[in-house]
Structure formats: C-alpha cells, structure tokens
Design a protein around this motif. Structure first.
Motif, PDB file in Angstrom:
ATOM      1  N   SER A  65       0.857  -1.180   0.000  1.00 49.94           N
ATOM      2  CA  SER A  65       0.000   0.000   0.000  1.00 49.94           C
ATOM      3  C   SER A  65       0.894   1.232   0.000  1.00 49.94           C
ATOM      4  O   SER A  65       1.840   1.318   0.786  1.00 49.94           O
ATOM      5  CB  SER A  65      -0.920   0.018   1.231  1.00 49.94           C
ATOM      6  N   GLY A  66       0.638   2.164  -0.896  1.00 47.69           N
ATOM      7  CA  GLY A  66       1.467   3.360  -0.960  1.00 47.69           C
ATOM      8  C   GLY A  66       0.984   4.341  -1.988  1.00 47.69           C
ATOM      9  O   GLY A  66       0.000   4.108  -2.709  1.00 47.69           O
ATOM     10  N   LYS A  67       1.686   5.493  -2.074  1.00 49.43           N
ATOM     11  CA  LYS A  67       1.349   6.553  -3.016  1.00 49.43           C
ATOM     12  C   LYS A  67       2.350   6.559  -4.170  1.00 49.43           C
ATOM     13  O   LYS A  67       3.540   6.343  -3.969  1.00 49.43           O
ATOM     14  CB  LYS A  67       1.356   7.912  -2.312  1.00 49.43           C
ATOM     15  N   PHE A  68       1.834   6.841  -5.356  1.00 50.13           N
ATOM     16  CA  PHE A  68       2.659   6.898  -6.556  1.00 50.13           C
ATOM     17  C   PHE A  68       2.456   8.249  -7.226  1.00 50.13           C
ATOM     18  O   PHE A  68       1.323   8.709  -7.382  1.00 50.13           O
ATOM     19  CB  PHE A  68       2.277   5.786  -7.542  1.00 50.13           C
ATOM     20  N   ALA A  69       3.546   8.885  -7.631  1.00 54.29           N
ATOM     21  CA  ALA A  69       3.452  10.161  -8.330  1.00 54.29           C
ATOM     22  C   ALA A  69       2.849   9.957  -9.719  1.00 54.29           C
ATOM     23  O   ALA A  69       3.233   9.042 -10.447  1.00 54.29           O
ATOM     24  CB  ALA A  69       4.829  10.802  -8.445  1.00 54.29           C
TER      25      ALA A  69
END
Length: 416
Positions: A340-344
């Motif tokens: 789970s994480g954020k991607f540009a």
C-alpha cells in the motif's frame, strides 16, 4: 513491492526516452548561403526544363494558389476542432527522427547543441505531401532563464537540413537532473504551428566529455504539467486472486481555472482484456474512491504482469482529459503482505508498455479521416473556392452518427 520512491524512479525511467548515442563525429561548418543559392538555382532550372513556358508570373500564381489552399485547410481544421477537440490532438501521429550533436564546455559552463537535420517527418499538409518544419529546444528546468530556442523553418520538405548551433547556460552540477526537450513543429502562417513530435533527453545519459551525435526518435508530446499522487493498495490471495484497491488521489492537475475536475480511474492489468473503472468524483482535486477490483491471476504469472492506472477527468461537455498515469510492476509483489502506498502521477504515454494501451476513440478517428477526405477533394466548395468576394456566410459540418455539429462564420472570406 519496494518503496514508493524506488517505484517512482522506475516509472521515470519508463516514461523518459533513452537516446542511443553514436560515435562522435566532426562538427562541420558549411557555407549555408552558398548552398542555398545553388539549391535555388538548380530548382529554377528544373522548373524551366519541365515547363517550357515557365516564368515568374506562373510561379507567383502557384504560390498564390498554395496560400489560398492553406487558408481553406485552416477553416476546415477549425470546423472539425469545434466538433471534437480530440481531432486536432490526434491529427498526424508523431513520426521521424531529429539529428542532434551535444558538447559540454566545462570552462564556460555551457551546453552546445547543433541541430543537424531531421528525416521521415509526418506531413502536416492535409493532402499528405509536405510540411514547413523547424526545431524548438529548451532546458528543463530552465534555471538561467534561457527560454526556448528555435531554428529557421524549412519550406515544403520532410527531410530538412539545418546545421544551426545553439548554446545553453548550464552548470556542471545541474547536468545530472537536467532534461533537454526537443520538438519539431510545422510552421503554419494561418494559425497555430502544428506539433510533429518531440523527444525529452536525459542529459545524464550522454557522455558529454566529447561530442555526442545521434538520431533521436520523435514521440507524442509529454505533458510535464501533470501533478499529484495516486494511493493504491495491492493484495494477493492464494491460489489465484489479485486485488487492486484504488484509495484516493491528492493535488490533481486543474486544467481549467474556472472549474474543478471530475476524476475517475481506469485500471488495466496486462494480459487481461477488460479494464475496470471507479466511480466519478465530482469537482475535486483530492478524490476518495476506496474501490476494489479482483482479477484471476496465477502466482507464476506475476513476474510478467503489470498494472497501469489512468486518472481521467470526465468532462460534462467535450472530451475526457488525462490527469496522469501510474505504472506498477508486479514482479516483486509480496504475495503474503501485499503493498500500500502513493505513486506520483506522470504522463506515461511514451512508455513502450503503456503505449500499447493507448488508443483514440473511433469517433475521433472517423472525424480525422473525414477531414482528410474533405481536404483532398476540396469540399465543401464554399470553403475551397475563391473567397475574395465580400459578404457574410456560414459554413457547417454535421455527423448524425456522432450527434455532433459545428458552424463557422466567414466574413469577407475570413473565419470569425
């Protein structure tokens, strides 16, 4: 999966073209004025040989007819652009190459760029014959406010030769993070110049200790204005279920200052023909979805699969705008702990893998083909006949199948 920063770096490598360098060669300084005089003389002799009655008046008449044709084509473009703006975005796919030479002068902190030539360019004349190409360049980021620099434009050719040299102020320590954007455009005296293709070159990939000369492939335009991040969660349940959860996004690009976007996400898993889409969130730059999609995928297949997530703006009127993409390789997915994480977000349409998912709508394609046909057969007659007469006329085009139409008012032969 790895960290978000490593994934971002990986996607940047995918999105940015890597130029192939060739062996450095000498930089020649031809007498351009002399060459141009010779070419002009040969061209005139050829005309006289092929046309015994060739004279200056005939040449002037030909150029006048060409100018009137270009005016008619401009009107035709405006009509179809009003029917569907996507027509102009897809008109003439990027093709061809541009030849550049690079050299870095460390003593002067200066990047020298020679625009040598270009070849196999796309024809922007709607009859599919020629263009009036020129090359435009800029450094990204432009720390020293160098601005964009351009060559002269070459007339009616798809293989222009320039041999023009430009300089850009650039400190050595900035070479690592600097990009060089080169675009080829076709000069249009009647309106906006036509985009023919570009290449964004990572200067850190070039060996600038000596002269580097190479052909760079032209690609569709990369939207560097895209901003924001997309938060995604991945999980895997044995024996064969991949779960993709689109959580939300932040700081999305607002293309129109007068209205907020209506974002949604299209999820594509390679090897699975059917895509999935989230609900549309109205008027927000930080949408929340928390929607999940499940795919049947054997564990052994993860090494060859990837996910592409397209963030789109659903316009109430007009076409859908692109707000960016995320590319996630499933090779290193931890099937027991997930990720789970954020991607540009970035414009990844020039990525080889993402490009395979890229296609324009059938309606836009039909409009484009119809516009080509109208230009070849010079129809409607009102647009292509001599419009030197005064008066107020309205030209219209309609597509019953698409439920779209457009009108353009001509006053004294000029579009309003």
């Amino acid at each position: 999966m790895g960290s978000s920063s490593s994934s971002t770096a990986q996607r940047q490598n995918v999105a940015r073209p890597r130029p192939q360098t060739s062996k450095p060669g000498p930089v020649y300084k031809p007498d351009n004025a002399k060459v141009n005089r010779l070419v002009h003389a040969i061209s005139r002799q050829s005309k006289k040989k092929n046309h015994p009655n060739f004279n200056e008046t005939a040449e002037d008449d030909f150029e006048d007819r060409q100018a009137k044709y270009q005016e008619s084509v401009y009107i035709l473009k405006q009509l179809y652009k009003r029917m569907d703006p996507g027509v102009m975005k897809s008109l003439g796919e990027a093709k061809g190459e541009v030849k550049l030479s690079f050299k870095y002068n460390e003593r002067r902190s200066m990047l020298l760029v020679k625009v040598v030539s270009a070849r196999d360019l796309s024809a922007k004349d709607l009859r599919g014959k020629n263009s009036d190409p020129y090359v435009k360049m800029e450094l990204l980021p432009d720390v020293h406010n160098e601005g964009a620099k351009s060559t002269r434009f070459a007339k009616r050719t798809l293989r222009p030769v320039y041999n023009e040299i430009f300089t850009f102020k650039l400190m050595k320590e900035d070479l690592v993070d600097s990009l060089f954007r080169v675009q080829v455009l076709s000069h249009d005296p009647m309106g906006k110049d036509d985009f023919m293709g570009e290449n964004i070159i990572q200067l850190s990939q070039l060996d600038l200790t000596d002269i580097v000369t190479s052909w760079f492939e032209l690609q569709p335009e990369t939207d560097l204005a895209i901003t924001g991040e997309l938060e995604v969660s991945l999980s895997y349940t044995l024996p064969d279920t991949l779960k993709v959860t689109v959580l939300g996004a932040t700081d999305l690009l607002q293309r129109d200052a007068s209205k907020l976007p209506n974002p949604y996400v299209k999820v594509i898993v390679s090897g699975i023909p059917k895509s999935a889409t989230t609900e549309i969130q109205r008027k927000t730059l930080s949408p929340v979805w928390e929607e999940s999609f499940e795919y049947t995928l054997a564990k052994e297949e993860l090494v060859d699969r990837y996910i592409v997530l397209h963030v789109l703006d659903k316009a109430m009127i007009g076409g859908t705008e692109i707000l960016g993409q995320v590319y996630i390789d499933l090779t290193n997915l931890d099937i027991y702990n997930g990720y789970s994480g954020k991607f540009a977000l970035a414009d990844l349409k020039n990525s080889d893998r993402v490009r395979t998912q890229w296609s324009q709508s059938s309606t836009v394609q039909e409009f484009k083909e119809a516009m080509y046909a109208h230009s070849v057969y010079k129809y409607p007659c009102l647009v292509f006949k001599d419009r030197s007469q005064t008066g107020n006329k309205i030209v219209s085009v309609q597509s019953r199948k698409a439920g779209s139409n457009a009108k353009l008012r001509l006053i004294d032969g000029l579009p309003m």
